[in-house]
Design an enzyme around this catalytic site. Structure first.
Site, PDB file in Angstrom:
ATOM      1  N   LYS A 114      -2.378   6.293  -4.215  1.00 26.15           N
ATOM      2  CA  LYS A 114      -3.481   7.226  -3.931  1.00 26.15           C
ATOM      3  C   LYS A 114      -3.168   8.594  -4.526  1.00 26.15           C
ATOM      4  O   LYS A 114      -2.001   9.038  -4.468  1.00 26.15           O
ATOM      5  CB  LYS A 114      -3.676   7.387  -2.410  1.00 26.15           C
ATOM      6  CG  LYS A 114      -3.670   6.059  -1.675  1.00 26.15           C
ATOM      7  CD  LYS A 114      -3.887   6.183  -0.181  1.00 26.15           C
ATOM      8  CE  LYS A 114      -3.655   4.837   0.495  1.00 26.15           C
ATOM      9  NZ  LYS A 114      -2.257   4.543   0.801  1.00 26.15           N
ATOM     10  N   HIS A 149      -7.231  10.003  -2.008  1.00 25.59           N
ATOM     11  CA  HIS A 149      -6.643   9.894  -0.660  1.00 25.59           C
ATOM     12  C   HIS A 149      -7.550  10.475   0.442  1.00 25.59           C
ATOM     13  O   HIS A 149      -7.717   9.871   1.494  1.00 25.59           O
ATOM     14  CB  HIS A 149      -5.272  10.568  -0.639  1.00 25.59           C
ATOM     15  CG  HIS A 149      -4.348   9.995   0.391  1.00 25.59           C
ATOM     16  ND1 HIS A 149      -3.005   9.840   0.181  1.00 25.59           N
ATOM     17  CD2 HIS A 149      -4.584   9.527   1.644  1.00 25.59           C
ATOM     18  CE1 HIS A 149      -2.454   9.301   1.276  1.00 25.59           C
ATOM     19  NE2 HIS A 149      -3.391   9.111   2.158  1.00 25.59           N
ATOM     20  N   ASP A 170       0.845  -1.192   0.000  1.00 28.32           N
ATOM     21  CA  ASP A 170       0.000   0.000   0.000  1.00 28.32           C
ATOM     22  C   ASP A 170       0.881   1.243   0.000  1.00 28.32           C
ATOM     23  O   ASP A 170       1.581   1.520   0.976  1.00 28.32           O
ATOM     24  CB  ASP A 170      -0.895   0.011   1.246  1.00 28.32           C
ATOM     25  CG  ASP A 170      -1.863   1.172   1.215  1.00 28.32           C
ATOM     26  OD1 ASP A 170      -2.855   1.082   0.463  1.00 28.32           O
ATOM     27  OD2 ASP A 170      -1.618   2.185   1.898  1.00 28.32           O
ATOM     28  N   TYR A 200       3.231  10.065   0.557  1.00 30.91           N
ATOM     29  CA  TYR A 200       4.196   9.469   1.486  1.00 30.91           C
ATOM     30  C   TYR A 200       5.630   9.830   1.087  1.00 30.91           C
ATOM     31  O   TYR A 200       6.557   9.681   1.892  1.00 30.91           O
ATOM     32  CB  TYR A 200       4.054   7.940   1.560  1.00 30.91           C
ATOM     33  CG  TYR A 200       2.700   7.421   2.009  1.00 30.91           C
ATOM     34  CD1 TYR A 200       1.748   8.260   2.599  1.00 30.91           C
ATOM     35  CD2 TYR A 200       2.355   6.081   1.847  1.00 30.91           C
ATOM     36  CE1 TYR A 200       0.506   7.778   2.986  1.00 30.91           C
ATOM     37  CE2 TYR A 200       1.115   5.593   2.246  1.00 30.91           C
ATOM     38  CZ  TYR A 200       0.197   6.444   2.804  1.00 30.91           C
ATOM     39  OH  TYR A 200      -1.024   5.951   3.194  1.00 30.91           O
TER      40      TYR A 200
END
Ligand code: A2P
Length: 278
Positions: free
Chosen positions: A74, A107, A44, A49
């Site tokens: 996302k 997201h 994931d 990130y």
């Protein structure tokens, strides 16, 4: 690795390897490789990130054929809207070094505390995702952090969301959202199933986990599975990566499930999609 099924028939491995708060460095490359060698087949990721290049290096080096892996990413909030979503998708593919994704999620919902036309914004992001899905560049599409009122307008579109990835762990059950998803065939994925680690020192969870000869982390992950929520534990520590997937050889009793369900709200992130400043 056991699998769950999405509403379009696609199998999704029942525990995913979380990468939120993993650094963009060799640590994450090694973490992804360790996860795959322990048996994880589901990773994931997310653009925000900031580590998709490292995640991609780990995928490239893991020695497992691409089609045997399930990779999620996302679209971040700054990239909402039709054209921006298409561009963000290409950037993510390139950073991950892939030519398709298994799952792509919005997201966070655009919401009314920040946008008057929040539904329109979500629908235009969704339109881009729908086209990528129909073109075969994504095998499934969904959302993250959506509550039922955010989901409502997407439910009337050509392709319904197949996944909603939400914060879900003992002390934070989001019952209304989970019920809505269940009634509409949307798989719930659990981010921070360990409450970013805050669950693990809880004496009640520790006591229950001891009965099963398991750790509190394994108890939380198993508890998600028994709620039909797909856990995405994050770790960059090889022994923990292994521990977090070793959850298929025990069953939490109905009584213990109930005790965990009834625990007071604790260990949550406090991030409410209708209030977040991003
Ligand atoms: P680390 O990555 O340094 O191993 P969550 O998945 O709920 O967001 O929790 C992630 C946090 O929990 C990270 O700080 C991670 O640390 C820690 N963690 C993950 N698995 C375990 C485990 N089995 N035991 C203890 N801590 C863990």
């Amino acid at each position: 690795m056991q699998t769950m099924k999405l509403s379009n028939g696609i199998a999704i491995p029942s525990v995913g390897y979380g990468t939120w708060q993993s650094p963009d460095s060799e640590i994450t490359v090694a973490g992804v490789k360790a996860a795959v060698s322990c048996g994880y087949r589901h990773i994931d990721a997310a653009a925000i990130y900031g580590n998709e290049v490292s995640v991609g290096k780990g995928i490239a080096a893991c020695g497992i054929p691409r089609e045997d892996l399930f990779i999620t990413s996302k679209v971040w909030n700054a990239d909402r809207g039709y054209d921006q979503t298409l561009a963000a998708f290409e950037k993510t593919l390139s950073d991950l070094g892939l030519d398709y994704l298994d799952l792509y999620l919005i997201h966070w919902p655009a919401a009314s505390h920040r946008f008057k036309n929040w539904e329109e914004i979500n629908l235009s992001t969704w339109q881009a995702m729908t086209e990528l899905y129909k073109a075969g560049k994504i095998r499934a599409i969904g959302v993250s952090n959506f509550k039922p009122h955010h989901l409502a307008s997407l439910m009337k579109t050509e392709v319904m969301p197949q996944v909603n990835q939400i914060e879900f762990h003992p002390g934070f059950l989001q019952e209304d959202t989970v019920r809505f998803c269940r009634e509409n065939g949307i798989l719930v994925e659990a981010w921070s199933p360990l409450g970013t680690g805050k669950m693990l020192s809880n004496p009640v969870l520790q006591e229950i986990s001891r009965h099963y000869g398991k750790s509190a982390a394994q108890l939380c992950i198993r508890w998600c599975l028994q709620h039909d929520a797909l856990p995405l534990p994050k770790s960059v520590t090889p022994s923990r990566i292994q521990e977090n997937i070793d959850v298929f050889d025990f069953e939490i009793s109905a009584a213990d499930m109930k005790s965990i369900d009834l625990m007071d709200n604790f260990g949550g992130s406090g991030l409410d999609p209708d209030k977040v400043p991003f």
